[in-house]
Enzyme design. Sequence first.
Site, PDB file in Angstrom:
ATOM      1  N   ASP A  59     -10.148   2.148   3.097  1.00  0.00           N
ATOM      2  CA  ASP A  59     -10.177   1.391   4.356  1.00  0.00           C
ATOM      3  C   ASP A  59     -10.973   2.129   5.434  1.00  0.00           C
ATOM      4  OD1 ASP A  59      -8.730  -0.821   3.463  1.00  0.00           O
ATOM      5  OD2 ASP A  59      -6.802   0.085   3.973  1.00  0.00           O
ATOM      6  N   LYS A 119       0.813  -1.226   0.000  1.00  0.00           N
ATOM      7  CA  LYS A 119       0.000   0.000   0.000  1.00  0.00           C
ATOM      8  C   LYS A 119       0.846   1.275   0.000  1.00  0.00           C
ATOM      9  CE  LYS A 119      -3.938  -2.098   2.391  1.00  0.00           C
ATOM     10  NZ  LYS A 119      -4.899  -1.971   3.499  1.00  0.00           N
TER      11      LYS A 119
END
Length: 298
Positions: A122, A85
Amino acid sequence: MTADSSSGAGGISGGAISGKAKIAGVMGWPIGHSRSPRLHGFWLRQYGIDGAYVPLAVAPERAEQAIRALPALGFRGCNVTVPLKEIAFRTVDRLDGTARRMGAVNTIVVADDGALEGGNTDGFGFIENLRAEQPDWTAERGPAVVIGAGGAARAVVVALLDAGAPEVRLVNRTRARAEELAADLAAVGLNGGVTVVDWVSRETALDGASLLVNTTTQGMAGQPALDLSLRALPASAVVNDIVYVPLETPLLAEARARGNPVAGGIGMLLHQARPGFKAWFGVEPQVTPDLVRFVLEG
Ligand code: ATR
């Protein structure tokens, strides 16, 4: 409808795709444990979309190259998971404000001009899951206690501050990591509202809290339970564990037994997937009990 039934809507039968199929996937290392192909595959079949969502096992040293290749391969984009990420964050051409605050990208969309747009869903998944499980909960209601200081904690803290939490008490076994996270957040403009609490003071940090979130791996199958007494936690506080194997962690079981409202972790995974699916395949997907069952069976 179940994911195994064919859908007439797009003329797709049994999950078959054509040469015009829209392609996306999830990049990570390793990737075999990811539930995202199953999750997106369920929605593709449910909505009868001519598309595919594939697992992409990409080693960290080749991640930049793989991400840059997405437009050339005709991908609509992809999800990015651990440990890529931060590499995705550094590689994409454009970042949205959320990804910038989180310092990580989990969703890449290839724009019409071929540019790579990086977002992070997220925190969206975290908040949407809380709202779905506990509709009365609002971030403004009071202080939140977040246990842990890894990547998941960062997404949760940013989401809570963005949603209007007046205070986030950040508790981590290694205090220095919590300090580092608080400093990173201050550097991106989130310099109010985060209080770092020593691990030894974690139980008193629960006093007056309206939300408790575990972002550590403690309580996951094969790991010991989180070492935290809930004695000081108000009975009205919502308790959320982002661990979802098992679905009911020792923390959630204890919270439920003492009467606290609880929210499990699987919904965060399911809801974070919604914006990517919409961007790549053009349909706003729904999180349903059938989907939860299907993803957990895999
Ligand atoms: P992620 O990025 O997915 O959140 P991570 O970076 O491995 O994962 O973070 C794991 C978190 O679990 C950390 O906050 C870690 O605390 P430390 O920073 O002190 O390592 C926490 N953790 C792991 N084992 C723990 C334990 N036995 N007790 C308390 N916290 C623990």
